[in-house]
Design an enzyme around this catalytic site. Structure first.
Site, PDB file in Angstrom:
ATOM      1  NE  ARG B 319      -4.308   0.036   1.640  1.00 62.44           N
ATOM      2  CZ  ARG B 319      -5.366   0.462   0.941  1.00 62.44           C
ATOM      3  NH1 ARG B 319      -5.472   1.726   0.575  1.00 62.44           N
ATOM      4  NH2 ARG B 319      -6.330  -0.367   0.618  1.00 62.44           N
ATOM      5  CD  GLU B 720      -7.238   2.479   6.190  1.00 63.66           C
ATOM      6  OE1 GLU B 720      -8.044   2.104   5.317  1.00 63.66           O
ATOM      7  OE2 GLU B 720      -6.157   1.913   6.410  1.00 63.66           O
TER       8      GLU B 720
END
Lengths: 475, 769
Positions: B319, B720
């Site tokens: 990520r 997030e």
């Protein structure tokens, strides 16, 4: 031994109390009042905030404190409010209603602590006459970013409390003997006069004195230590006196930092600001000026400032009293000029004269509720542009809070100019050989400490020198 | 499916406060440690490794066993099944077996009559170690080529050639620290033995199914023998995705072995030492660009400290690579990601999951390019944004929903970025000690688990004959407001007030095989699964009504005023009673799997994300150039949540995420000593933001738009993405440092977190350039 206190107006008697049992554990695991939470068990997060009430005249003086490091016998003869006290019938008070409606809680674990800190503000608890963010400096929230909580605090005005019944019961309790006693081999004494304290110390030379337990509490919760004999100072009224005069301030060693705040701010605004930044409010509501000195921390935060202001310390024992300058009290790391049977009785701080130029600074990773990397105090007397006297003291720079003789020598007799301050800053680097630790490297400590001399000079020229007093360009 | 239904279409949603808010403010909300304790319950503590890497030569636990209150002591030899609490790789031991690989690793387990007794006893062991070489830092691990998996490479074009041909180029590097989750509720699990080998676990975990499966495996049982229940967590942030399993497994082991309930409530300091954190990264880059600041080539090296085991580090570092473009078109690019194995606690998921580290890297590169050219950093950012014809990410996914240019433009105007930049320059010119900085940074965050199979969810909706509804799904509540969002979805399907919907604890015996509540996906996945379950019941009710009243299905309407069937109208409760008597099933499961995503990890190409969430923030800061202290003065945020499911909850996520990100980049510093011991293991030394660190001026606005993909209510995930808005703080701090030497065309060297010490050092270094 047994302990008596008032909870929601009802008298609670706890028998067979271990003197170092904490209020938090008792609430959660014996009384099953589990609204009060354990976040850290060391007084740094505020999730366990409760209000403890002392009888003062005909009123109750409430104080927000951390239940996690409060020993149960410290509650004897006092009143207690927990989060469950506020909405006994399930009806939210206006503060709770506001917080529930405006998004003040996410995970909710810290929320009871925030409710109690803000509730203290709503009912005029001691030390709570500060901006909301200052009242909440000892409450950590990891979810919300604080905005809704601050808004709820600002939006909620004073709340009525009728403590008259509690006052009556506490008055009756006051006439009972103090809660001294033992639990197995462990002893707890709660003398009510300095003379009685002196006698106890003479008799029990291994006794440990405890006032707010903001330090000793961690020996138990984190160090898992057993302490055999404890003498509690919180019931000695003489030790809690603050006498302000034009000449200075005399504080009993048992004065809590929160209670000293106003008098300190009147001595000098920087000392007030330093006091605001010592711990969170819960810590200042428990921790005492005397304890902060007696425990001999190399950092302070009070001692460096007190030393620079010329403070004197009075120790007492059954043999009599001794008075010394505060800097003479600190001998070496962990070593103070106190005999085991002596106690710190009072601190005298002379009021700075009109010619004094003072800068007191605490440098830490976070502004609120942090321990200093460097805590410094610069105290100059300037007559017609010439520095006639200088007292410089730092914490975090040596094994004890210490003066900076070379720096002082570089200042005295010199004109108050940038050049002088730069020379003094250079001299300061020879005064100290700090350590590197988690709070800062030796190099940072030296650089920042030296720079404080320059900061004082720039401040006197009218320059902005504190990021805390700035506004955004955003209008 | 969904398009047929009017209730699915975008609805203005009421912003109900968090369902537990009244319980939170009265202290009545029960967490795992708050229920009544059985009289014979045992309390647990781990004996921990004192070494970063060592062989255990011998263990003398006699003093532990003899200590007051101790009932039993367990070692690895006592584990009946797999000694494994890892999510994927099988390399996390419940109790060390012969070797320890980080300080604090659990070696033995003490069960005692009180928590204090267990903790005291755990310190009495005599363990002989043979110390082994230990890698503690990124540099040491690089030197030893110590990796948890092979180095990954994601590339497009020819970065080397493009660099060689670029008119300008820069080489740089910087470090960013990790972060402790500091959930206010520490790790906790209560295991209760049932009949015939069954175990019930009340556990603070984001991943009940994983705990269930690991415990079953550890006890050599079937998953069906283990039930995990989570009503709420006192914060998690990724720290209870994999890390809860250790404590749950310990409690389950003791409950199984002793037949007594066992609770593991971890002390804060032990929690901070023993559980994983956000990964620390070292970034190196070579960037080529033209005179306007267009990035022409980028060679990026991301090296992370993963700790002693694999945990989720592969996906986390993936990520980081996925977000190393952020909002920017990188024509010729090579991203190399080293995943370093170190003898420190194994790092783990934390809000953003590697995304913040990748994004900070590219944002700092933008600042570096701007500083080198003497341009405003925002101008450089804007000309590098994705746009038509330059809209493919380095991993091959087309950025189809790009709103970054418009969103940035609006925030730039609303926050008066240009006027304030000029005012700050004027301020700095007149202020020798205090310097200010301002920065606008954008966020583009990919939504979906990048491990494709995790993008699934199940739900169970039970409608009772009195018209009340219970809802259960695989998502867990950690404060993010998932439960109230999903409850609203279900209430809207039946057009009933939300107080008819009883939210219940997440349980593995209601919805099986769930994914972790993570990757911001909770509402997207579970909201849709719950919607599907509720629709199944509603379809049955619709058919029943049509049959009963002789009307068409299309003449049945669920409205806030009641259910209409042709000319008949009845309340939802009347309908449910009638349906029950009519022998209609009022319970249904629902399932959802995110469509359209696929990713080839070997090639690092594909469509890992369903869509992107966007945002941008302007931060204004001031620094003290004599002490290094700083203050965040003002923050303005514009963020994209699509058509929100709950506006208040979403704004709460944005603000909380921002402040958490600010903490990561400023005050929160993890310090390990040269023996691998974490020195900042309590709130006395590890400093998350306090109330006064929140900027005095803070505005949060929501972008007016909807998800181009048919997500639930066309909403977007919000957990997030806002975390990374705080990169604007770091960028603004860098500019404030640069203001000490405004003529220097170079970016001040600054590592994160920007502590007073680092800022002061950066000031003096930058002055000396």
């Amino acid at each position: 031994m047994s302990v008596h206190f008032l909870l929601d107006g009802d008298l609670v008697e706890i028998a067979n109390v271990d003197p170092t049992a904490t209020l938090l554990d008792h609430l959660r695991y014996t009384m099953r009042r589990t609204g009060t939470k354990e976040g850290c068990a060391e007084g740094d997060c505020g999730a366990c905030t409760v209000l403890v009430g002392d009888l003062e005249g005909d009123t109750i003086q409430w104080r927000a404190v951390n239940a996690c490091i409060l020993f149960l016998p410290m509650l004897d003869g006092r009143a207690l409010l927990t989060v469950e006290s506020l909405a006994p019938d399930g009806a939210l008070n206006p503060l709770q209603a506001c917080m529930a409606a405006n998004g003040s809680s996410q995970c909710g674990f810290c929320t009871p602590g925030f409710v109690m800190s803000l509730y203290g503000r709503c009912v005029g608890a001691s030390g709570h006459d500060l901006p909301v963010a200052d009242v909440l400096a000892g409450n950590l929230c990891r979810c919300t970013g604080y905005g809704p909580i601050l808004a709820a605090g600002d939006a909620t005005g004073p709340l009525e409390r009728d403590d008259s019944a509690t006052v009556a019961v506490l008055k009756a309790l006051r006439d009972k003997p103090a809660a001294s006693g033992h639990h197995g081999d462990r002893r707890w004494f709660a003398p009510r006069s300095s003379a009685a304290l002196a006698d106890l110390l003479a008799d029990y030379r291994d006794a440990r004195m405890v006032a707010g337990a903001t330090d000793v509490g961690l020996w138990v919760t984190k160090g898992l230590r057993s302490i055999d004999t404890l003498i509690f100072l919180g019931d000695i009224a003489e030790l809690q006196a603050i006498d302000e005069s034009p000449a200075g301030v005399r504080l009993g060693a048992g004065v809590r930092y929160a209670d000293a705040h106003a008098a300190f701010a009147r001595l000098h605004p920087d000392l007030g600001e330093l006091t605001r930044r010592i711990g969170g409010l819960q810590v200042r509501n428990a921790g005492t000026v005397g304890g902060n000195i007696a425990n001999g921390s190399p950092i302070g935060d009070g001692p460096p400032a007190f030393i620079a202001l010329g403070a004197e310390l009075t120790l007492r024992s059954r043999d009599g009293r001794r008075t010394m300058t505060l800097e003479d009290y600190f001998l070496d790391y962990g070593k103070q000029d106190r005999r085991p049977w002596e106690f710190v009785e009072s601190l005298w701080i002379p009021r700075p004269g009109p010619d004094a130029i003072i800068h007191i600074a605490k440098l830490s990773r976070r502004f609120d509720s942090d321990i200093s990397a460097v805590c410094g105090a610069i105290h100059l007397t300037v007559d017609e542009g010439m520095i006639s006297a200088a007292r410089i003291a730092f914490g975090g720079m040596a094994a004890t809070p210490r003066r900076a003789p070379l720096c002082e020598a570089a200042l005295v007799g010199q004109p108050f100019t940038l050049a002088t301050m730069e020379q003094a800053a250079a001299a300061l680097r020879a005064d100290y050989a700090p350590l590197s630790d988690v709070r800062g490297s030796a190099a940072y400590r030296l650089d920042a400490a030296a720079n404080l001399l320059l900061r004082l000079w720039h401040r006197e020229q009218g320059q902005a020198v504190s990021v805390l007093s700035l506004d955004a360009v955003h209008g | 499916m969904a398009d047929r239904d009017p209730a699915w279409r975008v609805l203005p949603k009421p912003s109900h406060p968090h369902d537990s808010a009244p319980l939170h403010v009265t202290g009545a909300a029960r967490y795992a440690d708050d229920g009544p304790e059985p009289a014979d319950m045992l309390h647990l503590a781990f004996g921990q490794s004192a070494h970063a890497h060592a062989r255990i030569l011998s263990m003398d636990l006699s003093a532990v066993r003899a200590a007051e209150g101790v009932v039993q002591v367990f070692t690895a030899a006592d584990i009946p099944g797999a000694n494994d609490v890892s999510p994927v790789a099988g390399d996390d031991r419940l109790l060390a077996d012969g070797e320890v690989i980080c300080v604090g690793q659990a070696i033995f387990l003490v069960a005692a009559t009180s928590q204090r007794a267990a903790r005291k006893a755990a310190r009495l062991a005599k363990i002989d170690y043979e110390p082994l070489p230990a890698c503690l830092t990124i540099e040491a691990a690089q030197a030893a080529n110590s990796l948890i998996e092979p180095t990954q490479r994601m590339a497009r074009g020819d970065a080397d050639a493009a660099l060689a041909n670029a008119p300008h180029s820069l080489t740089g590097s910087f470090d960013m620290g990790g972060q402790d989750h500091f959930y206010l509720e520490g790790q906790v699990a209560l295991a209760t033995p049932g009949e015939d080998g069954q175990i019930h676990l009340l556990c603070s975990t984001q991943h009940p199914s994983e705990v269930q499966h690991l415990v079953a495996h550890m006890l050599h049982r079937n998953s069906a023998d283990v039930t995990v229940e989570v009503r709420r967590m006192g914060g998690a942030f990724g720290g209870k995705e994999t890390q809860a399993a250790l404590f749950a497994a310990a409690a389950a082991l003791v409950a199984d072995k002793t037949g007594r309930p066992a609770k593991f409530r971890c002390d804060r300091d032990d929690d901070m030492v023993m559980t994983g954190k956000r990964h620390a990264f070292r970034v190196g880059y070579d960037v080529g660009f033209d005179a306007q600041g267009h990035v022409l080539a980028l060679r990026l090296r991301l090296a992370s400290r993963c700790g002693a085991t694999v945990d989720l580090s592969p996906a986390i570092n993936d990520r980081a690579m996925f977000h190393a473009d952020n909002c920017y078109w990188l024509p010729d690019v090579e991203i190399v990601s080293e995943r370093l194995k170190t003898n420190t606690v194994s790092d783990t998921a934390f809000r953003g999951f590697g995304g913040p580290q990748g994004m900070l890297a590219i944002e700092r590169i933008m600042d570096d390019v701007a500083a080198h050219l003497g341009h405003d950093p925002l101008a450089v950012r804007c000309i590098n944004l994705y746009g038509p014809g330059r809209d493919v990410a380095p991993y091959g996914m087309t950025i189809a929903d790009n709103i970054a240019p418009q969103l940035i433009a609006r925030l730039r105007t609303d926050a008066r970025y240009d006027a304030r930049s000029a005012a700050i320059a004027a301020f700095n010119a007149a202020s020798p000690i205090i310097k200010k900085g301002i920065a606008l940074t954008p966020v583009k965050f990919g939504i979906s688990f990048t491990t494709t199979h995790l993008n699934q969810a199940g739900a169970l909706v039970l409608v009772y004959a009195d018209g009340s509804i219970q809802i259960n799904h695989g998502g867990t509540e950690m404060g993010q407001g998932l439960y109230i969002k999903v409850a609203q979805v279900v209430a809207d399907v039946f057009a009933v007030p939300i107080d008819r919907v009883r939210i219940t604890a997440t349980r593995t015996d209601k919805v099986p095989n769930t994914s972790a509540t993570a990757a911001s996906s909770g509402a997207d996945l579970n909201g849709m699964a719950a919607y599907n379950a509720a629709m199944t019941i509603r379809d049955r009710l619709t058919a029943f009504l049509a049959r009963t009243f002789g009307c068409a299905d299309t003449d049945v309407h669920f409205t806030p005023e009641g259910v209409i069937a042709g000319t008949e109208r009845l309340t939802f409760a009347q309908l449910c009673r009638k349906a029950h008597i009519g022998r209609i099933s009022l319970a249904a499961t629902g399932f959802y799997a995110t469509p359209g995503i696929a990713y080839d990890r070997a090639a690092h190409q594909g469509r890992p994300f369903y869509y992107f969430a966007y945002g941008a923030a302007v931060s204004e800061v001031a620094i003290d150039t004599l002490t290094g202290e700083h203050k965040v003065l003002a923050v303005d945020i514009l963020h994209d949540v699509g058509r929100w499911l709950n506006r208040q909850i979403d704004i709460g996520q944005i603000e909380g995420g921002f402040i958490q990100g600010q903490g990561w980049l400023t005050t929160e510093e993890l310090i390990f000593d040269d023996q691998g011991r974490l020195l900042t293991h309590s709130p006395a030394t590890y400093k998350i933001p306090t109330a006064s660190d929140r900027p005095a001026h803070m505005t949060i606005s929501l972008w007016d738009g909807e998800n181009v993909e048919p997500t639930i209510n066309r909403s977007k995930a919000v957990g997030e993405p806002p975390f990374m808005l705080a990169i604007s703080v770091f960028s603004a701090l860098t500019r404030a440092v640069a203001a000490v030497a405004p003529d220097v065309r170079a970016l001040p060297r600054l590592d994160a977190p920007a502590t007073p010490e680092r800022i002061l050092r950066a000031v003096s270094e930058h002055r000396a350039r």
